[in-house]
Design a protein around this motif. Structure first.
Motif, PDB file in Angstrom:
ATOM      1  N   GLU A  12       0.810  -1.220   0.000  1.00 43.57           N
ATOM      2  CA  GLU A  12       0.000   0.000   0.000  1.00 43.57           C
ATOM      3  C   GLU A  12       0.846   1.273   0.000  1.00 43.57           C
ATOM      4  O   GLU A  12       0.307   2.371   0.004  1.00 43.57           O
ATOM      5  N   GLY A  13       2.173   1.125   0.032  1.00 42.88           N
ATOM      6  CA  GLY A  13       3.042   2.282  -0.013  1.00 42.88           C
ATOM      7  C   GLY A  13       3.206   2.992   1.321  1.00 42.88           C
ATOM      8  O   GLY A  13       3.717   4.107   1.374  1.00 42.88           O
ATOM      9  N   VAL A  14       2.773   2.364   2.407  1.00 35.56           N
ATOM     10  CA  VAL A  14       2.944   2.956   3.743  1.00 35.56           C
ATOM     11  C   VAL A  14       4.411   2.850   4.165  1.00 35.56           C
ATOM     12  O   VAL A  14       4.964   3.769   4.755  1.00 35.56           O
ATOM     13  N   ALA A  15       5.035   1.716   3.840  1.00 36.71           N
ATOM     14  CA  ALA A  15       6.420   1.458   4.246  1.00 36.71           C
ATOM     15  C   ALA A  15       7.394   1.974   3.199  1.00 36.71           C
ATOM     16  O   ALA A  15       7.223   1.713   2.011  1.00 36.71           O
ATOM     17  N   ASP A  16       8.420   2.700   3.658  1.00 34.28           N
ATOM     18  CA  ASP A  16       9.533   3.047   2.778  1.00 34.28           C
ATOM     19  C   ASP A  16      10.618   1.973   2.857  1.00 34.28           C
ATOM     20  O   ASP A  16      11.369   1.762   1.908  1.00 34.28           O
ATOM     21  N   TYR A  17      10.703   1.323   4.025  1.00 27.58           N
ATOM     22  CA  TYR A  17      11.613   0.196   4.262  1.00 27.58           C
ATOM     23  C   TYR A  17      10.897  -0.773   5.195  1.00 27.58           C
ATOM     24  O   TYR A  17      10.104  -0.351   6.032  1.00 27.58           O
ATOM     25  N   VAL A  18      11.245  -2.056   5.072  1.00 33.40           N
ATOM     26  CA  VAL A  18      10.801  -3.061   6.038  1.00 33.40           C
ATOM     27  C   VAL A  18      12.056  -3.682   6.635  1.00 33.40           C
ATOM     28  O   VAL A  18      13.000  -4.013   5.909  1.00 33.40           O
ATOM     29  N   VAL A  19      12.065  -3.838   7.968  1.00 31.10           N
ATOM     30  CA  VAL A  19      13.195  -4.445   8.662  1.00 31.10           C
ATOM     31  C   VAL A  19      12.799  -5.852   9.077  1.00 31.10           C
ATOM     32  O   VAL A  19      11.825  -6.034   9.817  1.00 31.10           O
ATOM     33  N   THR A  20      13.544  -6.866   8.580  1.00 27.53           N
ATOM     34  CA  THR A  20      13.263  -8.263   8.920  1.00 27.53           C
ATOM     35  C   THR A  20      14.496  -9.122   8.690  1.00 27.53           C
ATOM     36  O   THR A  20      15.332  -8.799   7.842  1.00 27.53           O
ATOM     37  N   ASN A  21      14.590 -10.213   9.430  1.00 25.89           N
ATOM     38  CA  ASN A  21      15.600 -11.236   9.170  1.00 25.89           C
ATOM     39  C   ASN A  21      14.954 -12.503   8.632  1.00 25.89           C
ATOM     40  O   ASN A  21      15.617 -13.513   8.460  1.00 25.89           O
ATOM     41  N   ASP A  22      13.672 -12.466   8.380  1.00 29.14           N
ATOM     42  CA  ASP A  22      12.909 -13.595   7.868  1.00 29.14           C
ATOM     43  C   ASP A  22      13.073 -13.609   6.337  1.00 29.14           C
ATOM     44  O   ASP A  22      12.602 -12.704   5.653  1.00 29.14           O
ATOM     45  N   LEU A  23      13.749 -14.635   5.830  1.00 26.14           N
ATOM     46  CA  LEU A  23      14.062 -14.678   4.392  1.00 26.14           C
ATOM     47  C   LEU A  23      12.820 -14.752   3.516  1.00 26.14           C
ATOM     48  O   LEU A  23      12.749 -14.092   2.475  1.00 26.14           O
ATOM     49  N   ALA A  24      11.836 -15.546   3.915  1.00 29.35           N
ATOM     50  CA  ALA A  24      10.611 -15.654   3.113  1.00 29.35           C
ATOM     51  C   ALA A  24       9.883 -14.304   3.077  1.00 29.35           C
ATOM     52  O   ALA A  24       9.416 -13.875   2.019  1.00 29.35           O
ATOM     53  N   LEU A  25       9.819 -13.623   4.214  1.00 29.30           N
ATOM     54  CA  LEU A  25       9.185 -12.308   4.261  1.00 29.30           C
ATOM     55  C   LEU A  25       9.989 -11.296   3.453  1.00 29.30           C
ATOM     56  O   LEU A  25       9.412 -10.487   2.724  1.00 29.30           O
ATOM     57  N   ARG A  26      11.316 -11.357   3.560  1.00 30.65           N
ATOM     58  CA  ARG A  26      12.166 -10.447   2.787  1.00 30.65           C
ATOM     59  C   ARG A  26      11.825 -10.545   1.301  1.00 30.65           C
ATOM     60  O   ARG A  26      11.628  -9.537   0.624  1.00 30.65           O
ATOM     61  N   ASP A  27      11.742 -11.773   0.794  1.00 28.35           N
ATOM     62  CA  ASP A  27      11.455 -11.969  -0.627  1.00 28.35           C
ATOM     63  C   ASP A  27      10.074 -11.419  -1.001  1.00 28.35           C
ATOM     64  O   ASP A  27       9.916 -10.795  -2.054  1.00 28.35           O
ATOM     65  N   ARG A  28       9.077 -11.635  -0.136  1.00 28.78           N
ATOM     66  CA  ARG A  28       7.726 -11.122  -0.414  1.00 28.78           C
ATOM     67  C   ARG A  28       7.721  -9.593  -0.447  1.00 28.78           C
ATOM     68  O   ARG A  28       7.051  -8.989  -1.301  1.00 28.78           O
ATOM     69  N   VAL A  29       8.459  -8.962   0.475  1.00 35.43           N
ATOM     70  CA  VAL A  29       8.500  -7.493   0.511  1.00 35.43           C
ATOM     71  C   VAL A  29       9.240  -6.954  -0.705  1.00 35.43           C
ATOM     72  O   VAL A  29       8.785  -5.991  -1.341  1.00 35.43           O
ATOM     73  N   LEU A  30      10.363  -7.570  -1.054  1.00 35.10           N
ATOM     74  CA  LEU A  30      11.124  -7.112  -2.227  1.00 35.10           C
ATOM     75  C   LEU A  30      10.269  -7.173  -3.490  1.00 35.10           C
ATOM     76  O   LEU A  30      10.394  -6.312  -4.360  1.00 35.10           O
ATOM     77  N   GLU A  31       9.373  -8.172  -3.589  1.00 37.27           N
ATOM     78  CA  GLU A  31       8.473  -8.283  -4.748  1.00 37.27           C
ATOM     79  C   GLU A  31       7.523  -7.095  -4.856  1.00 37.27           C
ATOM     80  O   GLU A  31       7.036  -6.789  -5.940  1.00 37.27           O
ATOM     81  N   THR A  32       7.263  -6.408  -3.734  1.00 33.53           N
ATOM     82  CA  THR A  32       6.383  -5.226  -3.764  1.00 33.53           C
ATOM     83  C   THR A  32       7.140  -3.980  -4.214  1.00 33.53           C
ATOM     84  O   THR A  32       6.537  -2.928  -4.392  1.00 33.53           O
ATOM     85  N   GLY A  33       8.475  -4.084  -4.340  1.00 32.73           N
ATOM     86  CA  GLY A  33       9.274  -2.938  -4.753  1.00 32.73           C
ATOM     87  C   GLY A  33       9.823  -2.125  -3.597  1.00 32.73           C
ATOM     88  O   GLY A  33      10.399  -1.054  -3.813  1.00 32.73           O
ATOM     89  N   ILE A  34       9.641  -2.594  -2.376  1.00 32.29           N
ATOM     90  CA  ILE A  34      10.109  -1.877  -1.185  1.00 32.29           C
ATOM     91  C   ILE A  34      11.421  -2.497  -0.709  1.00 32.29           C
ATOM     92  O   ILE A  34      11.534  -3.719  -0.608  1.00 32.29           O
ATOM     93  N   PRO A  35      12.447  -1.670  -0.408  1.00 34.85           N
ATOM     94  CA  PRO A  35      13.719  -2.213   0.088  1.00 34.85           C
ATOM     95  C   PRO A  35      13.582  -2.811   1.494  1.00 34.85           C
ATOM     96  O   PRO A  35      12.726  -2.395   2.276  1.00 34.85           O
ATOM     97  N   VAL A  36      14.448  -3.776   1.775  1.00 33.79           N
ATOM     98  CA  VAL A  36      14.452  -4.475   3.056  1.00 33.79           C
ATOM     99  C   VAL A  36      15.767  -4.206   3.772  1.00 33.79           C
ATOM    100  O   VAL A  36      16.838  -4.252   3.165  1.00 33.79           O
TER     101      VAL A  36
END
Length: 128
Positions: free
Chosen positions: A90-114
């Motif tokens: 939804e464009g609320v996040a400019d960055y997401v902080v996580t060490n969860d690899l599966a979540l990292r990949d899902r967030v990167l697919e949205t175009g948001i840096p991790v």
């Protein structure tokens, strides 16, 4: 315009589990930002804190950090990872902080840096 950095459960548990100075590292990597976390992350931290042991301690500290330092936001999703992806999509996040690899990949697919752990106790950004 304020930079919004959304933290997940693993990020909020880093100070205890991985000896990471989370907010100092985010200051170094991002600069000025608004730390944010979705409500389902608080619920997940509360459940984990009930288990006791090191994980329980890390979750308790993470829950305290989230309630003291982060803007807590409601989402349509009740599952923590889905809530983080929703905020990214939804464009609320400019960055997401996580060490969860599966979540990292899902967030990167949205175009948001991790932002994640790189090395022993430093954070670094992965661009989509």
């Amino acid at each position: 315009m304020t930079t919004t950095v959304v933290l997940d459960t693993s990020a909020l548990m880093m100070p205890v589990e991985l000896d990471v100075r989370l907010f100092d590292e985010l200051d170094r990597v991002v600069g000025s930002y608004e730390p944010t976390t979705p409500q389902p992350v608080l619920e997940e931290l509360r459940r984990l804190s009930e288990r006791g042991g090191e994980e329980g301690t890390a979750a308790t500290v993470g829950h305290d950090l989230a309630t003291e330092r982060c803007l807590v936001v409601d989402t349509e999703e009740s599952y923590a990872d889905d809530a983080l992806v929703e905020l990214a999509r939804e464009g609320v996040a400019d960055y997401v902080v996580t060490n969860d690899l599966a979540l990292r990949d899902r967030v990167l697919e949205t175009g948001i840096p991790v932002i994640a752990l790189r090395g022993r106790n430093k954070l670094a950004t992965t661009q989509p």
